[in-house]
Design an enzyme around this catalytic site. Structure first.
Site, mmCIF file in Angstrom:
data_model
loop_
_atom_site.group_PDB
_atom_site.id
_atom_site.type_symbol
_atom_site.label_atom_id
_atom_site.label_comp_id
_atom_site.label_asym_id
_atom_site.label_seq_id
_atom_site.Cartn_x
_atom_site.Cartn_y
_atom_site.Cartn_z
ATOM 1 N N LYS A 168 7.884 31.127 -11.360
ATOM 2 C CA LYS A 168 9.336 31.308 -11.169
ATOM 3 C C LYS A 168 10.015 29.954 -10.963
ATOM 4 O O LYS A 168 9.342 28.939 -10.761
ATOM 5 C CB LYS A 168 9.591 32.220 -9.962
ATOM 6 C CG LYS A 168 9.050 31.696 -8.642
ATOM 7 C CD LYS A 168 8.968 32.818 -7.613
ATOM 8 C CE LYS A 168 8.199 32.402 -6.385
ATOM 9 N NZ LYS A 168 8.984 31.938 -5.278
ATOM 10 N N TYR A 221 27.226 2.621 -0.723
ATOM 11 C CA TYR A 221 28.329 3.275 -0.015
ATOM 12 C C TYR A 221 28.140 3.206 1.494
ATOM 13 O O TYR A 221 27.038 3.437 1.998
ATOM 14 C CB TYR A 221 28.412 4.760 -0.404
ATOM 15 C CG TYR A 221 28.912 5.021 -1.799
ATOM 16 C CD1 TYR A 221 30.191 4.659 -2.179
ATOM 17 C CD2 TYR A 221 28.092 5.657 -2.718
ATOM 18 C CE1 TYR A 221 30.646 4.928 -3.470
ATOM 19 C CE2 TYR A 221 28.548 5.929 -4.004
ATOM 20 C CZ TYR A 221 29.822 5.560 -4.368
ATOM 21 O OH TYR A 221 30.269 5.829 -5.634
HETATM 22 C C1 LIG Z 1 5.936 37.440 -3.354
HETATM 23 C C2 LIG Z 1 5.377 36.089 -3.641
HETATM 24 N N1 LIG Z 1 4.074 35.969 -3.919
HETATM 25 C C3 LIG Z 1 3.503 34.769 -4.183
HETATM 26 C C4 LIG Z 1 4.245 33.604 -4.153
HETATM 27 C C5 LIG Z 1 3.583 32.289 -4.410
HETATM 28 O O1 LIG Z 1 3.596 31.496 -3.239
HETATM 29 P P1 LIG Z 1 2.940 30.052 -3.213
HETATM 30 O O2 LIG Z 1 3.778 29.191 -4.076
HETATM 31 O O3 LIG Z 1 3.016 29.661 -1.782
HETATM 32 O O4 LIG Z 1 1.542 30.187 -3.724
HETATM 33 C C6 LIG Z 1 5.613 33.687 -3.862
HETATM 34 C C7 LIG Z 1 6.409 32.475 -3.815
HETATM 35 O O5 LIG Z 1 7.243 32.261 -3.003
HETATM 36 C C8 LIG Z 1 6.194 34.965 -3.587
HETATM 37 O O6 LIG Z 1 7.494 35.079 -3.315
#
Ligand SMILES: Cc1ncc(COP(=O)(O)O)c(C=O)c1O
Length: 347
Positions: free
Chosen positions: A30, A239
């Site tokens: 994601k 700045y």
């Molecule tokens: C529901 C869920 N599972 C797994 C993950 C993966 O987490 P990580 O990046 O800490 O492995 C996330 C990421 O935030 C998540 O929201």
């Protein structure tokens, strides 16, 4: 260098990190693959043995579906009705914590909120009802403190989830809970699949050093020395005059700034690598530039490479170190690099 700043993405590192993580592995890609580029990391993760991909949004699911036609995709985020339809249309599984979603989507993973307090249901009776539904293919939860080794919520969440899974009593469901930290610290949290995000990018979920976990950072950030000037004692740069020279000091100007995601919190508060040595950022981070003190000698030339994250010679700066300077976590450092920084895949 032909441009201001470039993030090199070592797709081979993503692939190797995936080979070293527990299996079955769902790669969490994601937010543009935590800033690394969603398409290329999805591909590398699959090459490294991941068999599932997880995203937060329906649009992300549509994007990974374009390049991975047959791979199971899980949308973990909350969805509007339109987004739910898009997720269904691209053949993604979705997470359900309401009867409405469980009825609407052909494949759902029921989420029990065991302590994260964000998504999922805390209503055990509802979760049991949803889990018995014909569209249910998975059971899941998410840990709030897997990265905090001295916190007792992790064990409590794990116990509650295990108890829920036992009570559901279906052996045809895919059961999953572990994020990267849980996957690395406790095999008891693995169930039928781990959902790793940060670790596949070679970032340490515990905010220390990824190397002891066998993980290699995939992202490095490069810029160049665009200008050099000698600043006399009492003169300032940037700045607000937030740095003044105590003695004659050569200062290099690097064309990267908060407009690229190199945040203003790094003002007078970070190092960069030039010719294999650390040099302090001095003065205020501006939108398009930062300034770096070289010392009494002009120990760099215009055009020299600058490394902001990554290795140069014997020195290296980890995203975890940048995160400490920024007062945040490595996740936000890479995800926070803005589109003006081009991502260049390398191997
Ligand atoms: C529901 C869920 N599972 C797994 C993950 C993966 O987490 P990580 O990046 O800490 O492995 C996330 C990421 O935030 C998540 O929201």
């Amino acid at each position: 260098m032909t441009e201001r700043a470039v993030a090199r993405i070592d797709v081979g590192a993503v692939e190797r990190n995936c080979t070293r993580l527990p299996k079955p592995l769902c790669a969490v890609v994601k937010a543009n693959g935590y800033g690394h580029g969603i398409g290329r990391v999805a591909e590398a993760a699959l090459a490294g043995g991941a068999t599932w991909l997880a995203v937060a949004t329906a649009a992300e699911a549509a994007e990974v579906r374009r390049l991975a036609a047959d791979v199971p995709v899980l949308v973990m985020g909350a969805l509007t009705r339109e987004e739910l339809q898009l997720a269904i249309d691209v053949g993604a599984d979705v997470v359900a914590w309401s009867q409405e979603v469980a009825d609407a989507a052909p494949r759902v993973h029921v989420k029990l909120d065991t302590g994260m307090g964000r998504l999922g249901t805390r209503d055990r009776e509802l979760a049991l009802r949803l889990a018995a539904g014909p569209n249910t293919v998975g059971l899941m939860t998410h840990f709030a403190t897997a990265d905090e080794l001295d916190d007792d919520l992790f064990a409590a969440q794990l116990e509650e989830f295990r108890d829920f899974v036992d009570e559901v009593g279906r052996d045809d469901l895919l059961v999953h809970a572990a994020n990267s930290a849980a996957a690395l610290r406790d095999p008891a949290s693995h169930f039928d699949m781990v959902r790793c995000g940060v670790a596949i990018y070679g970032l340490d979920p515990f905010q220390a050093d990824p190397a002891p976990h066998g993980l290699e950072p995939a992202l490095s950030l490069h810029s160049w020395v665009a200008a050099l000037r000698r600043i006399e004692p009492g003169q300032s740069v940037g700045y607000g005059r937030r740095w003044r020279a105590q003695e004659p000091t050569w200062v290099a100007t690097i064309p990267v700034g908060y407009g690229d995601g190199w945040r203003r919190a790094l003002t007078n508060n970070c190092d960069v690598l030039i010719r294999g040595s650390r040099h302090p950022l001095v003065g205020t981070v501006s939108m398009d530039n930062v300034t770096v003190a070289l010392g009494a000698e002009p120990s760099a030339d215009v055009g020299d490479e600058v490394v902001l994250i990554g290795a140069q010679g014997e020195e290296r700066i980890l995203a975890e170190e940048v995160a400490r300077w920024m007062g945040t976590i490595n996740y936000e450092v890479t995800t926070g690099l803005l589109p003006r920084i081009r991502r260049e895949p390398v191997r």
